[in-house]
Each structure stands twice: as C-alpha cells, then as structure tokens.
Motif scaffolding. Sequence first.
Motif, PDB file in Angstrom:
ATOM      1  N   HIS A 531       0.838  -1.200   0.000  1.00  0.00           N
ATOM      2  CA  HIS A 531       0.000   0.000   0.000  1.00  0.00           C
ATOM      3  C   HIS A 531       0.873   1.249   0.000  1.00  0.00           C
ATOM      4  CE1 HIS A 531      -3.308  -2.581   0.855  1.00  0.00           C
ATOM      5  NE2 HIS A 531      -4.147  -1.566   0.989  1.00  0.00           N
ATOM      6  N   CYS A 532       0.252   2.345  -0.396  1.00  0.00           N
ATOM      7  CA  CYS A 532       0.931   3.632  -0.309  1.00  0.00           C
ATOM      8  C   CYS A 532       1.010   4.024   1.161  1.00  0.00           C
ATOM      9  CB  CYS A 532       0.145   4.687  -1.083  1.00  0.00           C
ATOM     10  SG  CYS A 532       0.866   6.327  -0.922  1.00  0.00           S
ATOM     11  N   HIS A 533       2.130   4.605   1.576  1.00  0.00           N
ATOM     12  CA  HIS A 533       2.225   4.973   2.985  1.00  0.00           C
ATOM     13  C   HIS A 533       1.543   6.302   3.283  1.00  0.00           C
ATOM     14  CE1 HIS A 533       5.600   7.969   2.788  1.00  0.00           C
ATOM     15  NE2 HIS A 533       5.584   7.482   1.574  1.00  0.00           N
ATOM     16  N   GLN A 534       1.147   7.030   2.243  1.00  0.00           N
ATOM     17  CA  GLN A 534       0.466   8.313   2.475  1.00  0.00           C
ATOM     18  C   GLN A 534      -1.028   8.262   2.185  1.00  0.00           C
ATOM     19  OE1 GLN A 534       2.587  11.822   0.962  1.00  0.00           O
ATOM     20  NE2 GLN A 534       4.084  10.403   0.159  1.00  0.00           N
ATOM     21  N   CYS A 535      -1.445   7.297   1.380  1.00  0.00           N
ATOM     22  CA  CYS A 535      -2.857   7.227   1.003  1.00  0.00           C
ATOM     23  C   CYS A 535      -3.362   5.811   1.244  1.00  0.00           C
ATOM     24  CB  CYS A 535      -3.064   7.553  -0.467  1.00  0.00           C
ATOM     25  SG  CYS A 535      -2.120   8.959  -1.038  1.00  0.00           S
ATOM     26  N   ASP A 536      -4.651   5.684   1.376  1.00  0.00           N
ATOM     27  CA  ASP A 536      -5.220   4.379   1.668  1.00  0.00           C
ATOM     28  C   ASP A 536      -5.561   3.626   0.377  1.00  0.00           C
ATOM     29  OD1 ASP A 536      -6.126   2.299   3.117  1.00  0.00           O
ATOM     30  OD2 ASP A 536      -8.111   3.152   3.497  1.00  0.00           O
ATOM     31  N   LYS A 549       3.347   2.130  -7.871  1.00  0.00           N
ATOM     32  CA  LYS A 549       3.074   3.555  -7.715  1.00  0.00           C
ATOM     33  C   LYS A 549       1.721   3.818  -7.072  1.00  0.00           C
ATOM     34  CE  LYS A 549       5.712   5.064 -11.681  1.00  0.00           C
ATOM     35  NZ  LYS A 549       5.721   5.847 -12.904  1.00  0.00           N
ATOM     36  N   CYS A 550       1.627   4.963  -6.427  1.00  0.00           N
ATOM     37  CA  CYS A 550       0.339   5.421  -5.912  1.00  0.00           C
ATOM     38  C   CYS A 550      -0.245   6.426  -6.908  1.00  0.00           C
ATOM     39  CB  CYS A 550       0.509   6.112  -4.564  1.00  0.00           C
ATOM     40  SG  CYS A 550      -0.981   6.971  -4.053  1.00  0.00           S
ATOM     41  N   HIS A 551      -1.489   6.186  -7.267  1.00  0.00           N
ATOM     42  CA  HIS A 551      -2.093   7.067  -8.267  1.00  0.00           C
ATOM     43  C   HIS A 551      -2.656   8.341  -7.710  1.00  0.00           C
ATOM     44  CE1 HIS A 551      -2.530   3.350 -10.888  1.00  0.00           C
ATOM     45  NE2 HIS A 551      -1.389   3.937 -11.057  1.00  0.00           N
ATOM     46  N   TYR A 552      -2.568   8.474  -6.413  1.00  0.00           N
ATOM     47  CA  TYR A 552      -3.150   9.677  -5.839  1.00  0.00           C
ATOM     48  C   TYR A 552      -2.106  10.701  -5.480  1.00  0.00           C
ATOM     49  CZ  TYR A 552      -7.546   7.538  -6.327  1.00  0.00           C
ATOM     50  OH  TYR A 552      -8.642   7.016  -6.895  1.00  0.00           O
ATOM     51  N   CYS A 553      -0.976  10.218  -4.929  1.00  0.00           N
ATOM     52  CA  CYS A 553       0.022  11.210  -4.536  1.00  0.00           C
ATOM     53  C   CYS A 553       1.307  11.073  -5.349  1.00  0.00           C
ATOM     54  CB  CYS A 553       0.330  11.092  -3.053  1.00  0.00           C
ATOM     55  SG  CYS A 553       1.165   9.562  -2.654  1.00  0.00           S
ATOM     56  N   GLY A 554       1.413  10.003  -6.105  1.00  0.00           N
ATOM     57  CA  GLY A 554       2.595   9.861  -6.930  1.00  0.00           C
ATOM     58  C   GLY A 554       3.736   9.099  -6.272  1.00  0.00           C
ATOM     59  N   TYR A 555       3.525   8.675  -5.019  1.00  0.00           N
ATOM     60  CA  TYR A 555       4.553   7.905  -4.312  1.00  0.00           C
ATOM     61  C   TYR A 555       4.913   6.648  -5.103  1.00  0.00           C
ATOM     62  CZ  TYR A 555       6.341   4.619  -0.778  1.00  0.00           C
ATOM     63  OH  TYR A 555       7.069   3.686  -0.095  1.00  0.00           O
ATOM     64  N   GLN A 556       6.214   6.302  -5.175  1.00  0.00           N
ATOM     65  CA  GLN A 556       6.585   5.109  -5.926  1.00  0.00           C
ATOM     66  C   GLN A 556       7.778   4.387  -5.341  1.00  0.00           C
ATOM     67  OE1 GLN A 556       7.035   7.495  -9.502  1.00  0.00           O
ATOM     68  NE2 GLN A 556       9.174   6.817  -9.601  1.00  0.00           N
TER      69      GLN A 556
HETATM   70 ZN    ZN Z   1      -0.229   7.846  -2.099  1.00  0.00          ZN
END
Ligand code: ZN
Length: 816
Positions: A531-536, A549-556
């Motif tokens: 999971h993304c560590h910033q978004c659920d 990758k996270c599609h909401y904040c761009g974390y990868q």
């Molecule tokens: Zn995220």
Amino acid sequence: MQYFADVLLPLALGKPYTYAVTSNEYAILKPGFRVAVSFGKSKVYTAVVVKLHNQAPKRYTPKFIELILEESPSVTIKQLKFWYWLSNYYQSKLGHILRAALPATFLLESETVVIKKEISDQKKSTLKDDEFLIYEALDVKALSIKEITEILGKKSVLGLLQEMFSQGVVDIHQKLDEKYKPKLVSYVRLSQLILKTKNLEEVFDLLKNASRQKKLLMGIFEQNPKGNEWKNSKELLKKTSSTSDVLRTLISKGIIEEQTIREDRSLYNYKKQHQKRQLSEAQHKAFKEITKAYEEKSVVLFQGVTGSGKTEVYMELIARSISEGEQILYLLPEISLTPQMVERLQGSFGEEVTVYHSKFSVHERKEVWKNILENNAKAKIIVGTRSALFLPFHRLGLVIVDEEHELSYKQFDPSPRYHARDSAIVLAKIHQSKVLLGSATPSLESSFNRISGKYGWVQLNERFGKVALPEIVTVDLKLAHKKKQVKGGFSQTLILEMEKTLAMEKQIILFQNQRGFAPLIECLDCGHMPHCHQCDVTLTFHQFTDQLKCHYCGYQIAVPKKCHACGLTNLTTKGMGTQQIEEQVAALFPEVEVARMDWDTTRGKWAFDKLINSFATQKVKILVGTQMIIKGLDFQNVHLVGVLNADHLMNFPDFRAHERTFQMLSQVAGRAGRKKMRGKVLIQTYQPHHPIIRQVIQGNYDQMLKQQLEDRKEYHYPPYNRLIRIEVNHSDMETAKKASQWIVNLLLQSWDGHILGPVFPPIARVRNRYRMQILVKIGADQSRGRVKQIIKRTLEHFESIAVFRSCKVNLDVDPY
Ligand code: ZN
Ligand code: ADP
C-alpha cells in the motif's frame, strides 16, 4: 436590415458561428432547423440553427448558408437548452455534443460516404436528372459527399442526398454501423384472415391429404387454442419435425402468416398484454409513497432490496404517466439488459415501448427520433442507454434511472464526458418532469442528496414473495491456504457448497471481478498487497518502469523482491481471471456444464443473449462471470453464489473502491435464491473482518453509508468535494510532464485550491502517447463555476504556447 443565423457545427468548436441568410430564409428558419453551410475552404457541413438575429459580426463578413435542409426543425428548443447545459457543466465543446446527440444521417457532411441501394426499374424511372446521375455514379463505387459534389459541379448536394435517402434510393454509410447486420427471425401464426372467414374444421379439412402440413399446423395450436399467438418458426419446425418446405407451402396457401423481425426486437403476443400483475402490499405501499413524495420533490430515490420487484413499481408509475399522455424515458446502464426489460415492458404496454441505443443502425435511429419528435403512439416509453438522453422528447413526464449506482452511466470517452444520471436530472428539470432513481445499493451521491433533503426517499425492504435475502458467509483464504485447503481459486468450503447445490439440482454463479486483472502485486502466502504509505490505496504495478506507484500522490517504489509483511518471496503480479476459474471448475466438476460470461465471451452481438438463455434454461449449471452477471439479471434457480476473491475489489486504487465493493457484493449476492428457497453466498477473502465485508453480510447499507461519508469528508472527496480531472497527452514523455506541470503552476497562480498531480495514470502510454493527469478538488465552499472559468482560461492560455501545440488536453468534470 441584415439577417443572420448562428449555427452549431459538428466540429470541435466552442461556440456557434454566424452565417448570413436572406429575408425569405429568415422568415422560415427557427432555432432547431438543420441547414447546410460551408466551413473552411470547401467543406460543407450540416449545422443546427440556434439563434436568429440582425447583428452583423464585428470581426468577419459571414458567408451565406447554402441550404435549408428541412421543412420543420429536427431539434427542439429544450434539446438546445440541454446541450448548452451539458457544454457548460462538463466543459465540452458544443460541436462534440452535437455529434453525440444527432443520428449520423442528420449530419451529412463532406466526408460522409453514400452507397446505392437496389431499387426497381420503375422507381429508377422516377429519379430526377441529378438523382439519376448520382445513382449511376454510385453503380461503380461508393462515393463521399465531396466526390458527389465534384461530379455534379454543384456547391451543395446535401439537400438532394437527404431526399434520396428518405426515398430509400441511397444509404448513408457510417463507420460505426459498418459491420452491423441485424439477424432476422421468422415468426408464424394462423392466418388471421382464415380465422375470420373459416372455422378451424374447414381449415383442417383442406389439409386432409397433406399429413405433414397438418402436423405442422397442429404445432401452431399447442398451448395456443386460437392459433393467434406468434411462434418462432425454427422452434416450431423442430418441435413438429417438419421441414421449411412444408411451412412455405402453408404460407403460400394463405393458411399461415409469417412475420420476420430483428432478433433483438422481441415480438410479443398482444394476448399477453392483459395479464397485468398485481402489486404486492409492500410494492403498492412503495408506489403510493413515491407518488406522494412527488408532490414535494421532483427527484425520488427508490431504494429497494434485490428481488423486491422494483420493476413492477416502475411499471405502475409508467402506467400513471401514460394515462396523462406523457412520454417516459427508462434508462438502463447496459445495452445487454435492454432486450429483457423491453420484453417485460411490452408485456404490459405493447407497441408503446420503443428502444434506442448506440448499436442501432442509422435508419432505426432516425425512425425513433421522428416518432418521439412527433409524439407518436409508438414512442411513449423509450428504453435506452445513456445516449437516449439526446432524443427530442416532446412531453417528457417521467425519467427512470434503473440501477442508478452503476458506473456505466458515466461516459469517459470521447467528449462529452457526461454522467447520464446527473444529466437526466437536468433534462427532467428542463421538461419539468419527475425522476426516479432506482437501486438496491444507491450511490453515495444519491444517498447524500436524499439525506440533505434534495431528493425524496422511498424504501422497499421486502423481497417479492417474502423470500429471505440469502445467507452470506465468508471463507478466510489466509487460513484456508495455511491448512492447504485451497485448490486453484477454490477453497474446500466452496467446493463442498457447490457439490451440495448441484446435488439439489440448483445452479451456481461464480463471480470473479475484472478488476482482478488490475496490475497489483500480491503475496500468495499471506495475501498482502503493498500500500501507499500516504494514502489508503494499493500501489499499482507498472510493468513499463518495474515500479509500484500510488495514483493519488505519486509515491513510488521499486517492485519488491519479497513480501513486506511475511518476508516470503511468493509474489505474483496478477489476479486469477475468469478463464482460469472456468478451467478449474471444468476440472473439478467434469460432468457439469459450465459457461463463462465476460468481455471475451460476449463480444459477438448475440453472444450475451445466448449465454443468458443457456443459463436461464438450466442447460448450463455453473456460470462464471465478471460484473456483467450482476446487473439486474433475474434467474430463478440459482442457489449458490460464490465470490472467488473479494480483496481485489476492496483494494482497487480508487476512492470509491469500498463503496463499489459493497454495491457489487450486495448485487451479486442478490442473484441467489430469488424464488422460494433461501439462497447462499460464499465470499472468499483474506480480510473476512474488513468492515465492508461485515456490512455486506449484515446487509447494512446505512452503516456503510455513514462510514464512507465520514471518510470522504475527511479526505476531501465527493460528495463533499467536486473533482475535475485534466489529462494532458503527448508522444514525448518529457513534454507531457512539462506541459502538465505548466498547467498546474498556472492554475495555482489564480486559485489556492487543492490540486493533486500531475501523475501518470495506471496505463501511462496509450497509442504511443504519454498521459499525465491532474486532479482538481473543489471544496463545498468554493464556487465551481469560478474554478471552471479559471481552468478554461488556463487552457486557452496553454493552447497559445508554441512548444505545447501538439499536446492534447482532455477535461473530465466529475470523473467517477
Ligand atoms: Zn499515495
Ligand atoms: P428487483 O429489480 O427489485 O431486483 P425484480 O423486479 O427483478 O426485482 O423482481 C424480482 C422477481 O419477482 C421477478 O422474477 C419478478 O417477475 C417477480 N415479481 C416482482 N413483483 C411481482 C408481482 N407483483 N407479481 C408477480 N411477480 C412479481
């Protein structure tokens, strides 16, 4: 005095163009008329008049229109109003809306292709000179309107071609319909003339010495003592072991009459019309409450559990509307559902029911259009998918949006990117008509609106026949794997339940979500997904860059070598597809007939109906499918529904993942035990204690709603915030990145709101173009109109920048 007409062209233009007209034309024209105009160097287009006036444009000298194409307008004022609203709200070009709204034959233009139709010599002799010339030229090959214009040496031939089309001399060729050839089905019955003039004994007497003909005729009377109901010829021949020659003979003798109709148009027997169904007490109560609610609200949310018989209540409302002389629009989320619904409606309303959807041929579309425009008796109840919103309603009284929570009401591509439910509400407002939103599991938006008092609300909590809702139980996949009780996608428990169900001669539905194919990384040992560590949300696997990758904040992050949770290395990148499931079922139950229903197996035009039929007739015992199987299908003999993996639904990277999981699982569960015996639902999951799963088991919509609304509020998602997605694409990745960043920077200069991105969507490259997405979140306290204006101005500015010229920008308002 000078005379002008502002017209809409079917081009990517943001506003109407002004053309000059003569005083005569000015006297004839009204908004809604179609005219031919030239645009650009030499191209001719059909355009729709939106305004007549005397103000000469300041910056250019307008050309004259070429021709008025009709005697009365094809487009109504209310339609124009609706188009302008769509354009303004969804920020799409009026030209795009015009294209989506009008049948192609209404929009003849230079590129349209004309083909000749076979006509009799006699008809040929009635052609005028120009018409004959065209017809002869078409003998050699199909021609574009541009080519025809050159042959005739005339400026505009649209009027002429329109006339030839109306007379059935030529056909208009539209790419969409290229391959579309409707299949015809033959139906027969006893000739009604014979029935009136002779008695039956006489008829059989005629066939004294023709035993084969007699045998066939007997077949007609089976369960049909009067012989006046239409029977499918093919089935009749099979039942009576007759040949088609025998049937032809009877037809030529005038004893039997035949009718061929398109396969997707059900022919129904008028006899059946009068078996009107009695509403149950609960249904009647709901009906009363809805009519009461309409005294105050024009939109009512009708929340009825699966199998409660919402359709019967709709029909009662339709009947009421019909008796007032009104038209009714009945929206369905999918074309595949229309035949069944049309059959049901025709059973009660006969010929007053008509269908409209995007697979219709140009002729059929035009025909339906005319019928509705003229408010013909044939077009009182219009059943259709989202494109039916564009029809020229005359006296719209009621709009029903069935399964209002369905995602397929949203048009994603091409523009206009509109939501049919929301647009239907606006359309109804323009017509001052009522709207009924029906669902067992309403969308959060609709429930939010009834909580706030914007919509009325009526519930129907009892299934028809008082059948209990199915018992729902979970199977813990983690535990099952540990105990080695899993074979392929099947736990021991599921296999056992399937055996029991088959032993009872009942049917099974196995549900595997398409989203199982979303590129995710999953640990086969513990079920963990990164999971993304910033978004659920779950991280999405990007094969291209070998990253998550996270599609909401761009974390990868790079794709991990071992599971973050259990440390084992048994990672897999894809879920199990329906095809594998089908193969496994075949291996587990070799003697049982299995079928699969998904995008692959239903691609052919009739494939869907065939599958449905084979399951409805119980030839197929086990049906494996994607979300296609959950939409409003009514099978009587299904006892068990198995959900192979609920986690793919829950973990889908989308802010609606939990809401959609609840909706899908409740709907799929609703397919079990619809008649008499209580059904059973088995959900396999790694997270049996997940709140969403508990809520599904308890059928606790209210709790789901409460919890989801809290989350949405906290994270600034709809219905509290509104979203606008801007997508930039370019063949060069760097340019796409730069361009999207440029847009974000400029937006932030004039607006201090919430902007996410730019980020790559899961599929970053489509047709060799790289896409970048920007998500604009508009708070409840911010003016949506203002933000749209800012975006509009920003994009106009953007278009004027030379290095970004070849970028394409798409705007999606409410992109969910
Ligand atoms: Zn995220
Ligand atoms: P829903 O759409 O609410 O899930 P349906 O409208 O499909 O439910 O109805 C469920 C089943 O019950 C259908 O087979 C339908 O024919 C039957 N049914 C519902 N109401 C009646 C009624 N008043 N009389 C006879 N059958 C009914």
